[in-house]
Design a protein around this motif. Sequence first.
Motif, PDB file in Angstrom:
ATOM      1  N   GLN A 130      39.225 135.439  60.757  1.00  0.00           N
ATOM      2  CA  GLN A 130      39.434 136.640  60.511  1.00  0.00           C
ATOM      3  C   GLN A 130      38.301 137.521  61.360  1.00  0.00           C
ATOM      4  N   ARG A 131      38.831 138.941  61.351  1.00  0.00           N
ATOM      5  CA  ARG A 131      37.645 139.744  61.914  1.00  0.00           C
ATOM      6  C   ARG A 131      36.966 140.493  60.731  1.00  0.00           C
ATOM      7  N   ARG A 132      35.527 140.677  61.263  1.00  0.00           N
ATOM      8  CA  ARG A 132      34.887 141.316  60.166  1.00  0.00           C
ATOM      9  C   ARG A 132      34.894 142.889  60.451  1.00  0.00           C
ATOM     10  N   TYR A 133      35.003 143.408  59.213  1.00  0.00           N
ATOM     11  CA  TYR A 133      34.896 145.001  59.197  1.00  0.00           C
ATOM     12  C   TYR A 133      33.705 145.288  58.489  1.00  0.00           C
ATOM     13  N   ALA A 134      32.993 146.215  59.138  1.00  0.00           N
ATOM     14  CA  ALA A 134      31.754 146.970  58.529  1.00  0.00           C
ATOM     15  C   ALA A 134      31.948 148.205  58.195  1.00  0.00           C
ATOM     16  N   ALA A 169      28.272 137.568  66.873  1.00  0.00           N
ATOM     17  CA  ALA A 169      28.428 137.428  65.364  1.00  0.00           C
ATOM     18  C   ALA A 169      27.922 138.482  64.301  1.00  0.00           C
ATOM     19  N   PHE A 170      26.619 138.485  64.593  1.00  0.00           N
ATOM     20  CA  PHE A 170      25.580 139.498  63.867  1.00  0.00           C
ATOM     21  C   PHE A 170      26.081 140.774  63.798  1.00  0.00           C
ATOM     22  N   SER A 171      26.553 141.277  64.875  1.00  0.00           N
ATOM     23  CA  SER A 171      26.892 142.642  65.019  1.00  0.00           C
ATOM     24  C   SER A 171      28.276 142.986  64.738  1.00  0.00           C
ATOM     25  N   GLY A 172      29.183 141.957  64.378  1.00  0.00           N
ATOM     26  CA  GLY A 172      30.604 142.104  63.889  1.00  0.00           C
ATOM     27  C   GLY A 172      31.499 141.881  64.795  1.00  0.00           C
ATOM     28  N   LEU A 173      31.301 141.653  66.068  1.00  0.00           N
ATOM     29  CA  LEU A 173      32.358 141.581  67.145  1.00  0.00           C
ATOM     30  C   LEU A 173      32.906 140.352  67.211  1.00  0.00           C
ATOM     31  N   PRO A 178      35.044 137.065  65.831  1.00  0.00           N
ATOM     32  CA  PRO A 178      35.766 136.512  64.623  1.00  0.00           C
ATOM     33  C   PRO A 178      34.865 135.318  63.761  1.00  0.00           C
ATOM     34  N   VAL A 179      35.412 135.547  62.446  1.00  0.00           N
ATOM     35  CA  VAL A 179      34.884 134.596  61.733  1.00  0.00           C
ATOM     36  C   VAL A 179      35.801 133.479  61.399  1.00  0.00           C
TER      37      VAL A 179
END
Length: 65
Positions: A61-65, A43-47, A49-50
């Motif tokens: 949703q997926r996080r996009y950084a 979750a911290f690294s963005g892998l 889903p939110v």
Amino acid sequence: MKQHPNAHLFNSLRGAGPALAPRLLCAFGAQKDRWEDADSLAAFSGLAPVTRKSGKQLQVQRRYA
């Protein structure tokens, strides 16, 4: 990397060569208690889903950084 006390852990991982092992060490950090489990690191690294819930609505949703 050679002087770090946990270097042997990351060097022993399968597929972790001289470039990937230091990156993994940076990702996990020196504090072993920083991440409760693999999900919190993902979750911290963005892998991971939110998930957002509000009433009867559920949105993933997926996080996009």
